[in-house]
Design a protein around this motif. Structure first.
Motif, short mmCIF file in Angstrom:
data_model
loop_
_atom_site.label_atom_id
_atom_site.label_comp_id
_atom_site.label_asym_id
_atom_site.label_seq_id
_atom_site.Cartn_x
_atom_site.Cartn_y
_atom_site.Cartn_z
N PHE A 27 20.11 4.83 -16.96
CA PHE A 27 18.71 5.05 -17.28
C PHE A 27 18.32 4.58 -18.69
O PHE A 27 17.21 4.85 -19.14
N GLU A 28 19.25 3.91 -19.39
CA GLU A 28 18.99 3.36 -20.71
C GLU A 28 18.54 4.40 -21.73
O GLU A 28 17.68 4.16 -22.57
N ARG A 29 19.16 5.57 -21.68
CA ARG A 29 18.86 6.64 -22.63
C ARG A 29 19.64 6.44 -23.92
O ARG A 29 20.78 5.99 -23.91
N ASP A 30 19.03 6.81 -25.03
CA ASP A 30 19.71 6.87 -26.32
C ASP A 30 19.92 8.33 -26.66
O ASP A 30 19.08 9.18 -26.32
N PHE A 31 21.03 8.62 -27.33
CA PHE A 31 21.37 10.00 -27.66
C PHE A 31 21.58 10.17 -29.15
O PHE A 31 22.02 9.26 -29.84
N VAL A 32 21.27 11.36 -29.62
CA VAL A 32 21.57 11.79 -30.98
C VAL A 32 22.44 13.03 -30.86
O VAL A 32 22.02 14.02 -30.24
N ASP A 33 23.65 12.95 -31.40
CA ASP A 33 24.57 14.08 -31.34
C ASP A 33 24.29 15.07 -32.45
O ASP A 33 24.04 14.69 -33.59
N TYR A 34 24.35 16.35 -32.10
CA TYR A 34 24.24 17.44 -33.06
C TYR A 34 25.52 18.25 -32.92
O TYR A 34 25.58 19.18 -32.12
N GLY A 35 26.54 17.82 -33.63
CA GLY A 35 27.86 18.42 -33.49
C GLY A 35 28.56 17.83 -32.28
O GLY A 35 28.15 16.80 -31.73
N THR A 36 29.62 18.48 -31.85
CA THR A 36 30.43 17.97 -30.73
C THR A 36 30.03 18.55 -29.38
O THR A 36 30.54 18.13 -28.36
#
Length: 116
Positions: A27-36
């Protein structure tokens, strides 16, 4: 932001990295991680995130069903399977369109519909 409108949705993810990879590739999503143990996405029609959990979201257990839109169901269905999703309800017709259901790598159920 609009007062009293749904503006965020969260999903459990037992396999957080696999689930992110799946949604990135399909789905061509981008992610931003907040911790593990948490990863957020934007620009999906509704912002949201995945949190590390052994639970899953399935309609069988009474969970709400998130339905995505695609103008090419057949191509998207093949892509879902290619990247590790499982089709659990094949394409069916309903008044106004057609749709299918799939399970992501963390065992969450989603549907995809089209009016084409």
């Amino acid at each position: 932001m609009q007062n009293n409108h749904i503006n965020y949705v969260e999903f459990p993810a037992s396999k957080l990295e696999e689930t992110k990879r799946f949604f990135r590739n399909v789905f061509e999503r981008d992610f931003v991680d907040y911790g593990t143990e948490y990863s957020a996405f934007k620009n999906a029609g509704l912002d949201g995130g995945f949190f590390k959990s052994e639970k899953s979201s399935l309609t069988y257990y009474g969970s709400a069903l998130v339905v995505l839109y695609s103008d090419d169901l057949d191509s998207l269905k093949m892509k879902i399977v290619e990247y590790g999703g499982v089709i659990v309800q094949d394409t069916f017709v309903f008044p106004g369109g057609k749709r299918f259901h799939f399970i992501d790598p963390s065992n969450n159920e989603f549907a995809v519909w089209s009016d084409k």
